[in-house]
Design an enzyme around this catalytic site. Structure first.
Site: not given
Length: 515
Positions: A272, A327, A375, A449
């Site tokens: 981030q 992931e 996310d 986001c």
């Protein structure tokens, strides 16, 4: 209700207090805040590169981008009356920057492309950058000139230095907490225009990296540089990094402290840009995950969210708290493995990381969990995952009514994507695996986001009648832009069961009890 945030970076960043308050409806004749407004001026960008640089699009009211009012109205329509927005740090917030290097060795341009072009705008006084990124850029510019390092020429494909990535770590246990941020150290990654460190211009790379370390390393007057890395890239496309990395000087491991844990990030890992805002979001997230829950962290990266949750909750002895991180990028595994080495030994929790695509048979990842955390990238949820989430009630109903569901789970696992993910998995914490169940999540936590994609996903989830919106919070991850990071909490919609008839029938005017 007013809240204020104080920012101070010494002489270059004077102390400015910004008040964050609910929006006030402007007069009909004026739909924008006057330039003389205290909030407008105090919370303005004040950057000499604004308009020429594509990084920032909003000059005034950094503490409350226009999208906040839209988000507040959106969530209110779906029953969330107490939407909150954290303005976070307004200047010097960016701790990770990828910058193009163009121009000449005597006049290197280090910055971002001008909007709609491949012309680089030099941004030495960027107000979004952590001040030490700007200092490291100036040191790099000096080294480029001293050693005649030729910036990359896109048209010809020639030159030495294509891009640079600057990443700041504010994790320094030797300093008091208030001093750690302003004394952050910079990891410099030089994207070199060659196949490897043995190419014809390798001597320049060695000279430049040694110069950065000598002038900014621990033995210099001001310790600025954490480490120097090289990435080798010769591709003609717009991809910044190549596949080959080499650690040159300084510390190999890059650590940051967010959400109550130390996390390790390689230069190739996603990190981030606004670490302080991310830290605020993680602490807010903790309160929505009950102790003893089983959690699936999808689009997990290096597992920062899942690991932060595992460390923060008090795990019940009789019900092991478990976290599985899913992931698709296999490069994130190394960062996960390093991070778990710093977790408390007393952690009563089962933690696994799986190299797998959450969009492929997503039911296999959410089954047996109480909470799902997503996310996703800016484009939002993969369609297959969203469809499964919307179908949770019907799937649950089928599983309850099917006597074969339990027996099928007892069979040997043969699905290839599950077997591959298990082979490439990493396990940490309590090695005892929680008892498997066919339960499906009761809570969904969506971190977004991409505001536009989130709205579509949110409306789709709610229209399925499987979920209802419980809470929503916004965070100012990118001050100077009209964007918002959202933390939205959904809970399973409760379907009221129809009451059974009392067994009394009415016949004419008399009540006759049914036999």
């Amino acid at each position: 209700m007013h809240s204020s945030t104080l920012f101070s970076f010494g002489a270059r960043y004077p102390k400015i207090t910004c008040r964050v308050s609910p929006p006030v409806s402007p007069p009909v004749a004026s739909l924008s805040l006057p330039s003389s407004s205290p909030d407008s001026l105090a919370c303005s960008l004040q950057c000499p590169h604004f308009q020429s640089c594509s990084g920032c699009t909003q000059e005034l009211n950094l503490h409350r981008p226009a999208v906040v009012d839209e988000a507040s109205g959106f969530f209110k329509r779906y029953g969330v009356e107490d939407f909150t927005f954290d303005s976070c740090r307004l200047w010097g917030w960016r701790c990770r920057a990828k910058l193009a290097v163009r121009g000449t060795s005597d006049n290197a341009l280090i910055g971002l492309y001008q909007e709609g072009t491949h012309s680089v705008v030099d941004i030495p006084e960027c107000k979004a950058h952590h001040p030490n990124i700007n200092a490291a850029i100036e040191l790099l510019r000096e080294g480029i000139k001293v050693f005649d390092v030729v910036p990359f020429d896109e048209d010809q494909g020639t030159g030495d230095l294509r891009y640079v990535q600057m990443a700041v770590t504010t994790h320094s246990t030797s300093l008091r907490a208030p001093e750690r941020y302003k004394n952050g150290k910079v990891q410099v990654s030089l994207v070199w225009n060659s196949r490897n460190e043995k190419s014809h211009n390798a001597d320049k790379l060695q000279a430049l990296s040694s110069f950065l370390w000598r002038k900014g390393g621990p033995n210099s007057k001001f310790h600025l540089i954490h480490s120097v890395w090289a990435n080798f890239q010769t591709s003609t496309n717009n991809i910044i990094f190549g596949n080959r990395w080499r650690h040159l000087l300084g510390e190999r491991d890059f650590w940051e402290h967010v959400g109550g844990i130390d996390i390790s990030l390689d230069p190739s890992s996603f990190g981030q840009a606004n670490t302080r805002a991310f830290d605020s979001l993680l602490w807010k997230l903790h309160k929505y995950v009950p102790g003893g829950s089983s959690v699936a962290d999808l689009y997990a990266g290096a597992g920062v969210i899942g690991l932060s949750l595992a460390t923060s909750r008090k795990c019940r002895q009789e019900h092991i708290f478990s976290v599985k991180c899913i992931e698709v990028n296999k490069e994130a595994r190394l960062s996960f493995e390093k991070t778990i080495q710093r977790l408390p030994n007393s952690l009563n929790c089962s933690i696994t990381w799986h190299h797998a695509d959450a969009s492929v048979n997503p039911l296999s990842w959410i089954i047996g969990t109480d909470v799902v955390v997503v996310d996703p990238p800016r484009r939002g949820l993969d369609a297959s995952l969203r469809q499964i989430l919307e179908s949770v009630p019907s799937i649950e109903k089928r599983m309850r009514s099917s006597s074969q569901s339990t027996s099928s789970n007892a069979k040997e696992e043969k699905r290839p994507w599950i077997l591959r993910a298990r082979e490439l998995s990493v396990q940490a914490g309590n090695k005892l695996t929680p008892e498997e169940s066919n339960s499906l999540p009761q809570r969904l936590i969506y971190i977004s986001c991409g505001w536009e994609s989130f709205k579509e996903d949110c409306k789709s989830l709610l229209s399925s009648r499987a979920w209802e919106l419980e809470k929503a919070h916004g965070f100012n991850f990118f001050p100077g832009t009209d964007s918002i990071e959202v933390l939205a909490v959904f809970k399973r919609r409760v379907v009221m069961k129809k009451k059974k008839k009392s067994g009394v029938k009415k016949v004419g005017l008399k009540k006759v009890r049914a036999k």
